[in-house]
Design an enzyme around this catalytic site. Structure first.
Site, PDB file in Angstrom:
ATOM      1  N   ASP A   1      21.894 -44.049  22.449  1.00  0.00           N
ATOM      2  CA  ASP A   1      20.720 -44.885  22.163  1.00  0.00           C
ATOM      3  C   ASP A   1      20.640 -46.085  23.101  1.00  0.00           C
ATOM      4  O   ASP A   1      19.695 -46.857  23.030  1.00  0.00           O
ATOM      5  CB  ASP A   1      20.778 -45.359  20.703  1.00  0.00           C
ATOM      6  CG  ASP A   1      19.479 -46.005  20.248  1.00  0.00           C
ATOM      7  OD1 ASP A   1      18.403 -45.548  20.664  1.00  0.00           O
ATOM      8  OD2 ASP A   1      19.540 -46.976  19.465  1.00  0.00           O
TER       9      ASP A   1
ATOM     10  N   SER B   1      13.154 -48.197  18.790  1.00  0.00           N
ATOM     11  CA  SER B   1      13.301 -46.742  18.705  1.00  0.00           C
ATOM     12  C   SER B   1      12.598 -46.224  17.456  1.00  0.00           C
ATOM     13  O   SER B   1      12.726 -46.805  16.372  1.00  0.00           O
ATOM     14  CB  SER B   1      14.783 -46.363  18.648  1.00  0.00           C
ATOM     15  OG  SER B   1      15.477 -46.842  19.780  1.00  0.00           O
TER      16      SER B   1
ATOM     17  N   GLN C   1      13.989 -39.168  22.961  1.00  0.00           N
ATOM     18  CA  GLN C   1      13.657 -40.271  22.066  1.00  0.00           C
ATOM     19  C   GLN C   1      12.249 -40.762  22.333  1.00  0.00           C
ATOM     20  O   GLN C   1      11.837 -40.885  23.489  1.00  0.00           O
ATOM     21  CB  GLN C   1      14.627 -41.439  22.256  1.00  0.00           C
ATOM     22  CG  GLN C   1      14.381 -42.611  21.312  1.00  0.00           C
ATOM     23  CD  GLN C   1      15.324 -43.759  21.546  1.00  0.00           C
ATOM     24  OE1 GLN C   1      15.051 -44.652  22.337  1.00  0.00           O
ATOM     25  NE2 GLN C   1      16.465 -43.737  20.858  1.00  0.00           N
TER      26      GLN C   1
END
Length: 292
Positions: free
Chosen positions: A204, A228, A278
Site C-alpha cells: 500500500d 485508498s 488499487q
C-alpha cells in the site's frame, strides 16, 4: 532484529478473542489514521488464523470503508464461507466503534503445479546501483519540500530505494509510472503466511502516488485529497520480503476523482511473485468537500 520490524511483527500478532474473532492494535506513531496497509495485513492474518496450514493466500480484495482510529484496537470478524477440496474462502470485517471500517475477501489454495508464464521484469538499475536511505537523506531530501522530506525520513520497517526520485521533486507532468526497490529491514524467515502479510503491508506504500504523476502532483500536494478506496493482490510464486523486490507501478487511468494504479512485484532474479491493483481517491480540494 530492527526495532521497527519487531514493532510491525507485534502489530501482526493478533489476539484471539473467540472462534473467528480477533483483535489487533496499532503502533503509537502519532498518525491521525491507521495506515491502510496495516489493516490489509491484519485482516489477512485474521483469515490465515482460520485456514489449514497447507493452504496459502493466492488472492485478496479489500475495501476501505472508514478511516481507522489508531488509538483503539480493531476487531476482525472472520466468516468461513467455504472449505473446499482445493480452495478455501474467507471474508473478514474490521470493526471499530461498532462500525465496519474495512472488509476483505481472501482465497487460499493448496500448492499445486500448473502451466507457467509471466510478464518480464523491466530493465532498471539494481538496488545496489542506486542511492540508499543515507545518501537520499543528505543529497536529495535536504532541499525537498517539508512534506516529502518528512515522509521519506519517517522510521519504518521497510526500506525503499526509488529508481528515480524526480516525481517527488518537480511540478512537471510526468509519465504515471515508477519503479521502487523494497525489502524488509530484518530477516523474518521463510514462513509463507508471515511473508504474505508483510508484503500486503508494504504493497500500500507509494502505489497511490503514481496516479498523480501525470498531473504534476503527488499525495503531498495540499491541493489534493487522497485516500485508498480499495486494494487487490494476487500472489503468484514463493518469495521472501527480506530480499530485494522490485515494485513496478503504473496508472492507466484517472477520472471522476479517482485514480487506478497497477503494481507488479518481482524478485531480483526477475521472477514475478505478486500483482497489485488499487483505486484511490485523488480529488482536488474545494471550499466545501463531501464525505469520502
Amino acid at each position: 532484529m530492527h526495532e521497527n520490524v519487531r514493532t510491525l511483527l507485534d502489530t501482526l500478532e493478533l489476539e484471539k478473542l473467540e472462534e473467528n474473532l480477533f483483535r489487533g492494535t496499532s503502533p503509537d506513531n502519532g498518525w491521525q489514521r491507521v495506515f491502510g496497509g496495516q489493516v490489509v495485513a491484519q485482516a489477512l492474518v485474521a483469515a490465515q488464523n482460520t485456514v489449514a496450514q497447507d493452504r496459502h493466500v493466492h488472492s485478496l480484495h479489500g475495501y476501505f470503508i472508514r478511516p481507522g482510529d489508531p488509538t483503539i484496537p480493531i476487531v476482525y470478524e472472520v466468516a468461513r464461507l467455504r472449505d473446499g477440496g482445493s480452495f478455501t474462502t474467507r471474508v473478514v470485517t474490521g470493526i471499530q466503534h461498532g462500525e465496519a471500517i474495512f472488509t476483505l475477501s481472501a482465497s487460499f489454495q493448496r500448492p499445486e503445479k500448473g502451466l507457467e508464464h509471466q510478464a518480464t521484469m523491466p530493465k532498471v538499475p539494481g538496488p545496489d546501483d542506486i542511492i540508499g536511505q543515507e545518501e537520499l537523506t543528505t543529497r536529495i531530501l535536504e532541499s525537498a519540500p517539508d512534506a516529502v522530506r518528512h515522509y521519506w525520513m519517517r522510521p519504518r520497517p521497510i526500506e525503499f530505494r526509488p529508481v528515480s526520485f524526480e516525481h517527488y521533486l518537480t511540478g512537471d507532468k510526468l509519465p504515471p509510472a515508477q519503479n521502487v526497490w523494497v525489502r524488509c529491514l530484518s530477516d523474518i524467515g521463510d514462513d509463507p503466511k508471515l511473508n504474505a502479510a508483510v508484503l500486503a503491508y508494504l504493497s500500500d506504500m507509494t502505489l497511490l502516488d503514481t496516479s498523480l504523476f501525470a498531473h504534476g502532483m503527488s499525495i503531498f500536494d495540499r491541493r489534493v485529497q487522497a485516500a485508498s478506496l480499495d486494494h487487490a493482490m494476487w500472489f503468484h510464486r514463493p518469495f521472501r520480503v527480506s530480499e530485494w523486490l522490485l515494485y513496478t507501478q503504473d496508472s492507466p487511468s484517472s477520472s471522476g476523482g479517482r485514480g487506478l494504479t497497477r503494481g507488479s512485484l518481482f524478485s531480483a532474479d526477475g521472477t514475478l511473485v505478486a500483482s497489485v491493483a488499487q483505486e484511490g481517491l485523488i480529488r482536488l480540494r474545494q471550499k466545501s468537500q463531501p464525505d469520502v
